[in-house]
Design a protein around this motif. Structure first.
Motif, PDB file in Angstrom:
ATOM      1  N   VAL A 129      -7.620  -3.410  -0.642  1.00 19.16           N
ATOM      2  CA  VAL A 129      -7.178  -3.301  -1.413  1.00 19.16           C
ATOM      3  C   VAL A 129      -5.530  -3.757  -1.166  1.00 19.16           C
ATOM      4  O   VAL A 129      -5.748  -4.961  -2.323  1.00 19.16           O
ATOM      5  CB  VAL A 129      -6.193  -1.802  -1.817  1.00 19.16           C
ATOM      6  N   ASN A 182      -5.011   4.463  -5.654  1.00 14.15           N
ATOM      7  CA  ASN A 182      -5.672   3.503  -5.210  1.00 14.15           C
ATOM      8  C   ASN A 182      -7.351   3.625  -5.252  1.00 14.15           C
ATOM      9  O   ASN A 182      -7.944   2.633  -5.040  1.00 14.15           O
ATOM     10  CB  ASN A 182      -5.072   4.040  -3.217  1.00 14.15           C
ATOM     11  N   ASP A 195     -10.447  12.645  -4.633  1.00 17.76           N
ATOM     12  CA  ASP A 195     -10.353  11.414  -4.643  1.00 17.76           C
ATOM     13  C   ASP A 195     -11.694  10.827  -4.745  1.00 17.76           C
ATOM     14  O   ASP A 195     -12.093   9.711  -5.198  1.00 17.76           O
ATOM     15  CB  ASP A 195      -9.979  11.152  -3.392  1.00 17.76           C
ATOM     16  N   TYR A 223      -1.818   2.280   0.859  1.00 20.62           N
ATOM     17  CA  TYR A 223      -2.951   2.993   0.681  1.00 20.62           C
ATOM     18  C   TYR A 223      -3.873   3.588   2.147  1.00 20.62           C
ATOM     19  O   TYR A 223      -4.631   3.892   1.053  1.00 20.62           O
ATOM     20  CB  TYR A 223      -3.363   1.887  -0.535  1.00 20.62           C
ATOM     21  N   GLY A 259      -6.615   0.239   1.896  1.00 19.75           N
ATOM     22  CA  GLY A 259      -5.283  -0.599   1.642  1.00 19.75           C
ATOM     23  C   GLY A 259      -6.086  -2.100   2.801  1.00 19.75           C
ATOM     24  O   GLY A 259      -5.881  -2.653   2.792  1.00 19.75           O
TER      25      GLY A 259
END
Length: 340
Positions: free
Chosen positions: A316, A32, A152, A309, A313
């Motif tokens: 995405v 992601n 991340d 995600y 999200g």
């Protein structure tokens, strides 16, 4: 003439398939962030190109472009945290809390004589100890997850940097595996992906910025103490489907009704309806200008993306569904309708 699958699955092809599967297993936990990095790189690239026209070093230009884009986001997060801390501190300052034992002692005068004050006090202190332990454990878990968040963010920053610098070479590398008779389809698909990105950036993010600015001005003119902050929250909620600006203006409406300020309650409700109406015109106008994608596709992406995600999200999810639709539409026009 049929294709013999056994002839296609040569040892080198099987090795490549195996390595691709293993590689996907390794990068799936951070996939992601890599996808989000590719998306953000599309927005960073124009800024980096403008800076690079005045500088010689591309890496420095990319880093400066990332800083230019990240500074407003950092300032926005800092502003939200500062405003929330100010609101909470002001709320706590208006509430005085007495010592627990003193409170129990004062209340004991109104309780029957068979109540054991010491037992009640011990139970309350024990409950507070458990709450403190829970809070401490939560902080420990948060600290441990902070390492994952840091990882991340590091992967995100690296992905943005390298996609901006080497994105074109990456596309050329992928295109080298495409057969000659499908290269036009590949080029059209890449352009469709860019259109989807423009649609999401301008149609949704720009809409939320416009609605947030309108809301901040309106709430400030109506005399609300945190008008700018309410406008920022309204803009953020505008990114989330189903929500939009209505939770803010309905909450203000009920607060004004409870406080007896009926004229402002009616005005803020009408203003909220105005914000919702403006969104209905601005979003489709901006989105359809770049990509002709049905709103239901993007809506499903916005709603289902966070389930897969997380908060990433929201970007995405609609992007993947929009790209999938664009690829299918290009395939339909290129191969199916072309053969008809």
């Amino acid at each position: 003439m049929g294709i013999d699958i056994k002839e296609q699955l040569t040892p080198p092809v099987l090795l490549i398939i195996f390595l691709l599967i293993v590689s996907l297993m390794f990068i799936f936990p951070v996939l992601n962030m890599v996808i989000l990095g590719a998306i953000l790189a599309y927005g960073v690239r124009p800024v980096a190109n403008k800076i690079q026209s005045k500088l010689k070093y591309s890496s420095v230009s990319i880093l400066l472009a990332m800083v230019v884009i990240l500074i407003p986001l950092i300032l926005l997060v800092a502003y939200i945290v500062m405003e929330l801390s100010g609101i909470l501190s002001g709320f706590l300052a208006t509430n005085s809390y007495n010592d627990i034992n003193a409170t129990i002692t004062s209340v004991s005068a109104y309780l029957p004589g068979n109540f054991d004050i010491n037992s009640i006090s011990a139970n309350i202190n024990s409950s507070l100890h458990e709450i403190g332990s829970y809070a401490l454990n939560y902080l420990v878990k948060f600290a441990s997850s902070l390492m994952n968040v840091t990882l991340d963010l590091f992967i995100l920053v690296c992905s943005v940097f390298y996609f901006v610098r080497d994105g074109e070479r990456c596309l050329e590398f992928i295109k080298s595996f495409v057969p000659d008779d499908s290269k036009d389809f590949f080029d059209k698909t890449v352009e469709s992906v860019k259109d989807v990105l423009r649609s999401i950036f301008y149609g949704h993010f720009l809409t939320s910025v416009i609605i947030g600015i309108f809301a901040a001005i309106g709430y400030s003119l109506l005399g609300y103490p945190y008008g700018i902050f309410l406008g920022v929250i309204t803009g953020i909620l505008q990114l989330i489907p189903v929500f939009g600006p209505w939770p803010i203006y309905w909450a203000l409406f009920f607060m004004d009704v409870m406080s007896g300020n009926y004229p402002r309650a009616v005005i803020v409700l009408l203003f909220g309806f105005f914000l919702s109406t403006v969104d209905m015109y601005i979003r489709p106008a901006l989105s359809s200008h770049y990509a002709d994608i049905h709103p239901l596709i993007l809506l499903i992406g916005f709603l289902s993306g966070p389930l897969v995600y997380g908060i990433v999200g929201f970007i995405v999810g609609p992007l993947i569904l929009g790209i999938t639709y664009a690829v299918l539409d290009n395939y339909r026009k290129e191969f199916l309708m072309g053969d008809a």
